[in-house]
Design a protein around this motif. Structure first.
Motif, PDB file in Angstrom:
ATOM      1  N   ARG A  99       0.859  -1.193   0.000  1.00 41.01           N
ATOM      2  CA  ARG A  99       0.000   0.000   0.000  1.00 41.01           C
ATOM      3  C   ARG A  99       0.892   1.239   0.000  1.00 41.01           C
ATOM      4  O   ARG A  99       1.078   1.883   1.022  1.00 41.01           O
ATOM      5  N   ASN A 101       2.565   4.900  -0.537  1.00 38.57           N
ATOM      6  CA  ASN A 101       2.178   6.301  -0.496  1.00 38.57           C
ATOM      7  C   ASN A 101       3.334   7.116  -1.075  1.00 38.57           C
ATOM      8  O   ASN A 101       4.331   7.359  -0.389  1.00 38.57           O
ATOM      9  N   ASP A 208      -6.210   3.243  10.901  1.00 39.29           N
ATOM     10  CA  ASP A 208      -7.324   3.323   9.948  1.00 39.29           C
ATOM     11  C   ASP A 208      -7.466   2.024   9.160  1.00 39.29           C
ATOM     12  O   ASP A 208      -8.586   1.590   8.859  1.00 39.29           O
ATOM     13  N   LEU A 209      -6.343   1.411   8.814  1.00 47.78           N
ATOM     14  CA  LEU A 209      -6.412   0.121   8.118  1.00 47.78           C
ATOM     15  C   LEU A 209      -7.089  -0.927   9.000  1.00 47.78           C
ATOM     16  O   LEU A 209      -7.861  -1.764   8.515  1.00 47.78           O
ATOM     17  N   TYR A 211      -9.291  -0.358  11.654  1.00 44.84           N
ATOM     18  CA  TYR A 211     -10.665  -0.089  12.058  1.00 44.84           C
ATOM     19  C   TYR A 211     -11.593   0.350  10.926  1.00 44.84           C
ATOM     20  O   TYR A 211     -12.781   0.051  10.950  1.00 44.84           O
ATOM     21  N   LYS A 212     -11.060   1.068   9.951  1.00 49.54           N
ATOM     22  CA  LYS A 212     -11.921   1.530   8.861  1.00 49.54           C
ATOM     23  C   LYS A 212     -11.996   0.523   7.716  1.00 49.54           C
ATOM     24  O   LYS A 212     -13.038   0.366   7.084  1.00 49.54           O
ATOM     25  N   GLU A 213     -10.869  -0.146   7.449  1.00 53.51           N
ATOM     26  CA  GLU A 213     -10.846  -1.098   6.340  1.00 53.51           C
ATOM     27  C   GLU A 213     -10.855  -2.551   6.806  1.00 53.51           C
ATOM     28  O   GLU A 213     -11.002  -3.461   5.986  1.00 53.51           O
ATOM     29  N   ASP A 214     -10.677  -2.755   8.111  1.00 48.10           N
ATOM     30  CA  ASP A 214     -10.611  -4.115   8.657  1.00 48.10           C
ATOM     31  C   ASP A 214      -9.610  -4.955   7.858  1.00 48.10           C
ATOM     32  O   ASP A 214      -9.897  -6.084   7.443  1.00 48.10           O
ATOM     33  N   SER A 215      -8.434  -4.374   7.644  1.00 57.11           N
ATOM     34  CA  SER A 215      -7.407  -5.004   6.814  1.00 57.11           C
ATOM     35  C   SER A 215      -6.939  -6.331   7.410  1.00 57.11           C
ATOM     36  O   SER A 215      -6.439  -6.386   8.539  1.00 57.11           O
ATOM     37  N   ARG A 216      -7.088  -7.376   6.634  1.00 58.12           N
ATOM     38  CA  ARG A 216      -6.660  -8.697   7.090  1.00 58.12           C
ATOM     39  C   ARG A 216      -5.154  -8.731   7.340  1.00 58.12           C
ATOM     40  O   ARG A 216      -4.689  -9.348   8.308  1.00 58.12           O
ATOM     41  N   TRP A 219      -4.340  -7.081  10.733  1.00 61.33           N
ATOM     42  CA  TRP A 219      -4.764  -7.919  11.858  1.00 61.33           C
ATOM     43  C   TRP A 219      -3.870  -9.148  11.999  1.00 61.33           C
ATOM     44  O   TRP A 219      -3.588  -9.597  13.116  1.00 61.33           O
TER      45      TRP A 219
END
Length: 308
Positions: A99, A101, A208-209, A211-216, A219
């Motif tokens: 990801r 930036n 944000d990854l 909680y907002k995207e629930d990124s596997r 986690w």
């Protein structure tokens, strides 16, 4: 002679003892809270950190459940990510590699002070530029009076040290989108060094990854780290971020993971004594009593000294 007891005497004696204990509790509590409750909470967190019977699997489950509970615990998550960045930066780096930036990456390159240097970013830029010279060589900016040709650099690769990194990266941002998706750049990001360019930004980015995207991916990284790190270190860094209600929730979850028939340990171990009480008691709604109990158990001398 044996003392003569009567019901009325026993009753009066009991009432007197209760009254004295209540007064003592009030005095101790006033001492504990004289400078705020923060020190008493730190004592409690330190005691919890000393509990040794929690397995790595259970500690991961406990803290993950806490992370996912409502309301969201961004402060708790931020502190955990800080620990990952400090101790396992490559784990976070592997996610950044996926990801990317460009703005933060350009800041990362600018830390070299204008020259290419020998870091992972330098290697990525030089490798990509040479392999893809047909699409990007004209975008390279050199610090000398004239540029270098691919043929010359092929025989003298140290000439890349004369590259003006800041100007080149800015050109790449505008005109060479292929670089930001390249394998060369991806590999250079995996060690996690880029995290230290803007620590605050990346902490918020990862939260944000989560909680907002629930990124596997995020986690999975946090889960791996929670299994690898010792319970004591995790508690000392993470529990202080919780408010009292959340700390009560954590104690309730911890209670469910303790074996009420735990093996006998050193009775002078304060964390062990607290662990025994924790395993027997399942109601932690009265946080004041928990703070008081821990303070008396583990900091009794300090409290008595303060009451004099």
């Amino acid at each position: 002679m044996k003392p003569i007891w009567n019901d009325n005497g026993d009753d009066n004696s009991a009432k007197m003892r209760v009254s004295l204990l209540s007064n003592l509790e009030s005095v101790i509590w006033s001492v504990m809270t004289s400078g705020g409750r923060s020190e008493a909470r730190l004592w409690l967190c330190s005691t919890i950190a000393g509990i040794s019977s929690i397995s790595r699997h259970h500690q991961c489950e406990l803290l993950t459940n806490l992370l996912r509970s409502k309301p969201l615990k961004r402060g708790f998550a931020s502190q955990l990510l800080e620990m990952i960045f400090e101790n396992r930066p490559h784990k976070a780096g592997s996610i950044i590699a996926k990801r990317r930036n460009p703005t933060r990456i350009s800041q990362w390159f600018s830390r070299t002070g204008g020259g290419l240097g020998h870091g992972p970013g330098a290697k990525a830029l030089s490798q990509f530029s040479f392999v893809n010279r047909d699409i990007c060589w004209e975008e390279l900016e050199w610090k000398g009076k004239h540029g270098q040709s691919p043929a010359v650099v092929a025989t003298k690769p140290h000439y890349f040290l004369d590259l003006d990194v800041q100007e080149t990266v800015e050109n790449f941002l505008e005109n060479v989108p292929e670089f930001w998706l390249s394998n060369e750049l991806s590999e250079s990001l995996k060690d996690g060094e880029i995290l230290f360019v803007d620590r605050k930004f990346f902490v918020e980015f990862f939260v944000d990854l989560m909680y907002k995207e629930d990124s596997r991916d995020v986690w999975e990284v946090t889960s791996e780290y929670l299994k690898e790190e010792c319970f004591s270190s995790l508690c000392k860094r993470l529990l202080i971020t919780l408010d009292e209600w959340d700390l009560c929730d954590f104690l309730n979850m911890l209670h469910k993971n303790l074996n009420p028939r735990m093996e006998l340990k050193d009775p002078m171990d304060s964390s062990y004594l607290f662990e025994v009480i924790l395993s027997k008691c399942g109601d932690f709604r009265c946080f004041d009593q928990i703070l008081l109990l821990n303070a008396v158990f583990n900091h009794g001398r300090q409290l008595l000294t303060s009451t004099r």
